[in-house]
Scaffold this active site. Structure first.
Site, PDB file in Angstrom:
ATOM      1  N   SER A 181       0.828  -1.201   0.000  1.00  0.00           N
ATOM      2  CA  SER A 181       0.000   0.000   0.000  1.00  0.00           C
ATOM      3  C   SER A 181       0.868   1.258   0.000  1.00  0.00           C
ATOM      4  CB  SER A 181      -0.917  -0.010   1.226  1.00  0.00           C
ATOM      5  OG  SER A 181      -1.662   1.182   1.322  1.00  0.00           O
ATOM      6  N   VAL A 231       2.371   1.912  -3.479  1.00  0.00           N
ATOM      7  CA  VAL A 231       1.393   2.447  -4.425  1.00  0.00           C
ATOM      8  C   VAL A 231       1.181   3.932  -4.168  1.00  0.00           C
ATOM      9  CG1 VAL A 231      -1.018   2.360  -5.122  1.00  0.00           C
ATOM     10  CG2 VAL A 231       0.263   0.238  -4.803  1.00  0.00           C
ATOM     11  N   HIS A 232       1.061   4.325  -2.909  1.00  0.00           N
ATOM     12  CA  HIS A 232       0.893   5.742  -2.589  1.00  0.00           C
ATOM     13  C   HIS A 232       2.112   6.558  -3.013  1.00  0.00           C
ATOM     14  CE1 HIS A 232      -2.401   4.269  -0.039  1.00  0.00           C
ATOM     15  NE2 HIS A 232      -2.849   5.499  -0.031  1.00  0.00           N
ATOM     16  N   GLU A 233       3.300   5.997  -2.816  1.00  0.00           N
ATOM     17  CA  GLU A 233       4.512   6.697  -3.221  1.00  0.00           C
ATOM     18  C   GLU A 233       4.582   6.840  -4.739  1.00  0.00           C
ATOM     19  OE1 GLU A 233       7.671   8.954  -2.836  1.00  0.00           O
ATOM     20  OE2 GLU A 233       6.610   8.120  -1.088  1.00  0.00           O
TER      21      GLU A 233
END
Length: 704
Positions: free
Chosen positions: A637, A640-642
């Protein structure tokens, strides 16, 4: 054969296997909805049966069946989130004839008989561990005793009758499962499957005005106050803009950026992106036709396609050099389409393997029909004494099938493989072997049939009947990321409600633009000016505290508004248009006392996806323990945010990834003796992170 309308374990009608009622599947659920008892077994809910038969809209159906079903928090449902470790207090228990008092430090109980309270009393049926030793003879004349419980948390339930035979059957099976689990070492000794069940049911989201619990909440006035304050805040910003710039929108750079170029190109690309998700459907059709085997090459081809798909999504934003507004929308929507394709492909791929296995077992059963048993004991392996038959005492179901498969030792050969090999070998079999082999194979076929039916309410909804073009694209537009063969649906569309949500969507976007233009855009412009002027990094970093203080409150507002925009307006709008009845897109995350609770409650659709396809799948496929699986889930997770931050700022720094991974030690800290049971302190620490995190991240990306 069936006795008294109930299937007997191991019975199966070979002639009607393709259109069978899947003996044992119906025992677990009604209309495909699980009414949780916490152990994976499901029971029929009279409310749900009524709700599915009702020709009303979602709102009317829920109101017709009582206020208690309109909770937005989903407190009456259970799922297989075994790492949550959430214990719910018992609201009603079954006890022997003599009532037993229950005392607890956290609950105050008073026991009254069912005759005194009446059958209309509302409660949630649960069984205590201490009751698991009751025998079937003790359960048959059992009386239902209601335990009035006073707790800090409000728990809703269903109306049941104390003399209802179905209730006694539910509890009998629940207690039987508790005994079986304890004899096998409890939950710790059983691995979760890749596709452990998630429960979908009819409910509204917490802030939906149709949710009677929300409308009658003692805190409803604060919700009203918030939006009144936002309205007056917008009036103040518009007045200041008019005074300074002669326009209520001010200089309006952000909106000009949004519509300056490539708007139609972006929308067209988004439509193409959604359309090409059909590649996953085509691959599943090829698997069903036998051209591709899922377990060998199918999953590899699916992962290759997903990599190409998302690389194309990110690549087009770089190729067209889109502004950050276009990039955020397109990349995030591309991520949603990626998760949908993954869930659709891997669940259907799993069912395709089960379908092939069932076909193989049916062929083996036909071979067994032509076997003439010998009278003397056979020497053919395996002997009956070496085969486990304990599971035959249970109704064949998908749950029992998974539990048995997960408890089989990896060093031990599968009994089914040994039986099939014995039948195919043509070696003589004695009468006992033939009878036991037949019962075991029929039990497996029935359990696999239940697995292929999934949440479908009819045999027509079982795999592979739903493997159609329309079903795939229907799932693409549904507001969920977890694929099921069937979901709870409403029967009509409230167009006024849909228009209200659409208007709220554009209204919230307008408010976000006004706040960004007035309070965030000037800070960004000043930072860019310092960089272009060649100001050294050390001097720019001196502005970090002031920049963060300028951004902390506007980013806090933007954070809340983005959440409300997506999870309350957009998803409810899509749910209404698609007849999707499960509106539990979030839980009460504002009351979180730890970061793992926030990860579950803030975004339920993504949490459910990670739970099924990352957490449980890593435990099942990679043989990880639950702590390592949690680490893998958080890390994926965070990556993906990065990636999204890289697409926006065009530079890879890892600030967001590091901050998200720091949540894990904070989770461990929240479970220590210093913070355990200190809810107010835990909630303050949580809100401190929400306040400072977004502004800190933006400041770091702008300065460094």
């Amino acid at each position: 054969m069936a006795q008294n309308g109930k299937p007997r374990p191991g019975d199966h009608d070979l002639a009607g296997v393709e259109a069978t009622d899947y003996a044992g599947a119906g025992a677990g659920s009604t209309n495909g909805i699980a009414n949780g008892n916490g152990n994976g077994n499901t029971s029929a809910s009279p409310y749900l049966a009524t709700a599915f038969a009702s020709p009303h809209s979602l709102r009317d159906a829920l109101r017709a069946n009582g206020k208690t079903e309109l909770d937005g928090n989903g407190s009456g449902t259970t799922s297989e989130e075994d790492y949550d470790d959430i214990a719910s207090p018992p609201i009603a228990v079954l006890v022997p004839r003599k009532p037993a008092s229950t005392t607890s430090s956290s609950t105050t109980t008073s026991t009254t008989s069912s005759n005194a309270s009446g059958p209309s009393r509302r409660h949630l049926l649960r069984s205590e561990t201490s009751s698991s030793t009751l025998s079937a003879d003790e359960l048959s004349p059992l009386k239902l005793t209601t335990v009035a419980t006073t707790t800090k948390r409000k728990t809703n339930g269903i109306v049941i009758s104390p003399n209802d035979a179905a209730v006694h059957d539910v509890v009998r099976r629940s207690l039987q499962h508790a005994r079986d689990s304890s004899s096998q070492g409890g939950r710790a000794g059983v691995r979760r499957g890749k596709f452990s069940d998630l429960v979908f049911t009819r409910k509204f989201s917490t802030f939906d005005r149709q949710n009677l619990d929300a409308a009658n909440s003692p805190f409803h006035g604060f919700f009203t106050l918030f939006w009144m304050g936002m309205f007056l805040f917008m009036v103040k910003i518009a007045a200041d803009n008019w005074k300074k710039h002669g326009s209520p929108l001010g200089t309006n750079e952000i909106m000009k950026t949004m519509f300056r170029r490539d708007v139609l190109v972006m929308l067209a690309a988004d439509g193409v992106m959604c359309g090409i998700t059909g590649v996953s459907w085509l691959l599943q059709r090829a698997i069903r036709a036998g051209y591709v085997d899922w377990d060998r090459t199918g999953w590899i081809l699916q992962n290759i396609w997903q990599t190409i798909f998302f690389a194309g999504v990110v690549g087009i934003t770089l190729l067209r050099d889109w502004p950050w507004t276009h990039t955020v929308f397109f990349v995030m929507h591309g991520m949603v389409m990626l998760m949908k394709q993954h869930s659709y492909a891997f669940y259907n791929g799993y069912l395709s393997s089960a379908y092939k296995k069932r076909a193989h077992l049916l062929s083996t059963l036909k071979q067994l029909e032509h076997v003439d048993p010998v009278r003397s004991p056979s020497q053919t392996e395996p002997p009956v004494s070496a085969i486990s038959t304990d599971h035959l005492a249970h109704i064949p179901s998908a749950h029992e099938y998974k539990e048995r498969r997960q408890s089989i030792s990896h060093e031990k050969d599968d009994d089914i493989s040994r039986i099939a090999a014995a039948i195919s070998s043509g070696e003589p079999l004695d009468e006992e072997q033939v009878q036991v082999f037949e019962r075991i194979l029929k039990w497996e076929v029935d359990a696999l049939s239940s697995e292929l039916r999934g949440k479908a309410t009819t045999a027509d909804g079982a795999y592979p009947n739903k493997l159609t073009y329309l079903n795939h694209y229907e799932f693409i537009v549904l507001p969920t990321l977890v694929y099921e063969l069937e979901y709870p649906r409403s029967n009509s569309i409230n167009w006024y409600y849909a228009a209200e949500k659409m208007a709220a969507c554009f209204g919230v976007i307008f408010v976000m633009i006004m706040i960004s233009q007035a309070f965030i855009y000037p800070v960004v412009v000043e930072t860019v000016r310092l960089k272009e002027a060649g100001v050294p990094l050390a001097e720019r970093f001196q502005q970090f505290p002031w920049m963060m203080s300028d951004l902390i409150f506007p980013f806090m507002m933007e954070y809340l508004l983005v959440w409300y925009l997506i999870w309350e307006t957009i998803l409810n709008f899509l749910a209404e248009l698609t007849y999707f009845a499960d509106r539990s897109f979030y839980d009460a995350w504002w009351n979180c006392v730890s970061w793992d609770q926030f990860a579950r409650d803030w975004n339920r659709p993504v949490h459910n996806f990670l739970l099924r396809h990352v957490y449980h799948s890593s435990i099942s496929a990679m043989k990880l323990n639950k702590h390592t699986a949690t680490l893998v889930t958080f890390f994926l997770s965070a990556c993906v945010h990065e990636l999204v931050m890289w697409c926006i700022f065009k530079k890879l720094r890892g600030y967001l990834l590091v901050l998200q991974m720091c949540q894990l030690p904070l989770v461990r800290l929240s479970r220590t003796k210093w913070l355990r049971n200190k809810q107010t302190l835990g909630n303050m620490i949580f809100w401190l992170g929400i306040f400072t995190g977004p502004s800190m991240l933006c400041s770091l990306y702008l300065i460094l």
